[in-house]
Design an enzyme around this catalytic site. Structure first.
Site, PDB file in Angstrom:
ATOM      1  N   ASP A  77       0.836  -1.193   0.000  1.00  0.00           N
ATOM      2  CA  ASP A  77       0.000   0.000   0.000  1.00  0.00           C
ATOM      3  C   ASP A  77       0.875   1.248   0.000  1.00  0.00           C
ATOM      4  O   ASP A  77       2.016   1.244   0.472  1.00  0.00           O
ATOM      5  CB  ASP A  77      -0.967   0.007   1.188  1.00  0.00           C
ATOM      6  N   GLU A 142       0.069  -0.710   5.965  1.00  0.00           N
ATOM      7  CA  GLU A 142       1.144  -0.071   6.711  1.00  0.00           C
ATOM      8  C   GLU A 142       0.999   1.437   6.726  1.00  0.00           C
ATOM      9  O   GLU A 142       1.297   2.090   7.727  1.00  0.00           O
ATOM     10  CB  GLU A 142       2.491  -0.465   6.106  1.00  0.00           C
TER      11      GLU A 142
END
Length: 391
Positions: A77, A142
């Site tokens: 991500d 994250e």
């Protein structure tokens, strides 16, 4: 799902890095990034499992069942790119020009993921089967709340009996040039919102109101007056930073009903999140004594401070980086938080990746030569790890 024509394609990290960048995986949207990675890892003989939690998808892959198990952890991500027009090149175009790879996630941290995949291919080509296991834990959370990503997957894996001996996180740890630093620890982080509720009234009749602002300022003053510590080697001193003070009062003649403030504490191993939380609650209780209202603290500890002590594992990492770059990286603990704060509960962990000078910025990019060098470093780490089996 992206596939590669031959296994040899995986020894070159650039095509995989580009394929990952071209998936606009802004947290929590995966956009097919994990499909790309899963296809590559399956081609290398990894058994892959997906772990969706909430809106987040995560990937765990392992090749082999024996110990020791070397875990590589990271995330696909990315943060939002902002306006496309502000970029010199499309943020998800993954263009490779003039020796640079451009795009959101190039540094943080799709380039490092591709480098580790390529290093596994090179290691297998040179050494054959490892005397142990290699695993990947790649999250899609994250850059977000970090609730449904690494933290959740690690618990699920532990419940299934999975164990790891050491972990390397591919965060962009180098501030200026490849080989600068290895993160061997991180400070903890605590966020707190203070809300003081009094009683609204006219400024000319303060006896009919209860002003929440003075007790809030007094409380903030007491919290800020405490010197948390002088630093604990190798950590810098802990610090409390006020990030917002809000009343939301558009008038000049009304005492407001509420006042709020937010602050963050970045703390080293001299403290725990629980101890700091209790200190804040104790100070809040003192504020309540002389105030005819409510003082509340909403406290969230998003990570504890941790340190992987210098030893065989960190020395192995330093040796491998120095062998490829000519620079011996320092072991540091500065900067923000990462998913290593969760991993450290399960295995010794350190972090090393690309240069992070442009991460989270417009025109994020990395040197293609750095991706190649990082691949060589990771290959050397795998080779040494399964030769030496560091404690």
């Amino acid at each position: 799902m992206l596939t590669f024509d031959t296994a040899n394609d995986l020894a070159n990290p650039l095509p995989l890095a580009q394929a990952l960048i071209r998936r606009p995986s802004v947290t929590p949207v995966d956009a097919g990034a994990l499909d790309v990675l899963e296809a590559a890892l399956e081609q290398l003989g990894f058994a892959c499992r997906r772990y969706p939690f909430g809106e987040v998808d995560n990937l765990y892959a392992r090749r082999g069942t024996a110990s020791p198990c070397f875990l590589f952890a990271g995330h696909t991500d990315v943060v939002p790119p902002g306006a496309d027009a502000d970029w010199q090149r499309p943020p998800f175009g993954a263009e490779a020009e003039d020796g640079l790879l451009w795009g959101r996630g190039a540094a943080d941290m799709k380039g490092a993921i591709a480098a580790m995949v390529a290093s596994v291919q090179r290691f297998l080509d040179a050494a054959g089967e490892p005397n142990g296991s290699i695993a990947f834990l790649i999250t899609g959370d994250e850059e977000g709340p970090a609730i449904d990503g690494t933290k959740a997957v690690l618990k699920a894996l532990a419940d299934e009996g999975e164990q790891f001996d050491h972990c390397l996180v591919g965060e962009p740890t180098n501030p200026n040039q490849l080989g600068d630093t290895i993160k061997s620890g991180r400070r903890g982080s605590l966020n707190c919102t203070l809300t003081v509720t009094g009683r609204q009234g006219h400024v000319a009749y303060p006896e009919r109101a209860e002003n929440p602002i003075p007790p809030l300022l007094t409380l903030l003053g007491r919290l800020m007056a405490r010197k948390l510590d002088d630093g604990v080697s190798p950590f810098q001193p802990s610090n409390l930073e006020v990030t917002s003070v809000d009343v939301g009062n558009p008038t000049t003649n009304v005492i407001p009903a509420t006042a709020t403030a937010r602050f963050n504490i970045r703390f080293n191993i001299a403290h725990t999140g629980d101890a700091l939380s209790q200190w804040i609650r104790d100070e809040v209780a003192k504020s309540d004594l002389d105030f005819d209202g409510r003082v509340e603290a909403d406290i969230h500890v998003t990570g504890e401070a941790f340190l992987t002590p210098a030893g065989a594992f960190t020395t192995l990492l330093q040796d491998c980086v120095e062998a490829e770059t000519g620079r011996r990286p320092a072991l540091t603990t500065g900067g923000g938080t990462s998913d290593a704060r969760f991993i450290q509960l399960y295995a010794p962990v350190a972090e090393f990746g690309l240069v992070g000078a442009t991460m989270h910025q417009v025109d994020e990019h990395v040197a293609i030569s750095d991706i190649e060098t990082l691949t060589a470093i990771y290959t050397r780490i795998l080779t040494r790890y399964f030769q030496d089996h560091p404690a």
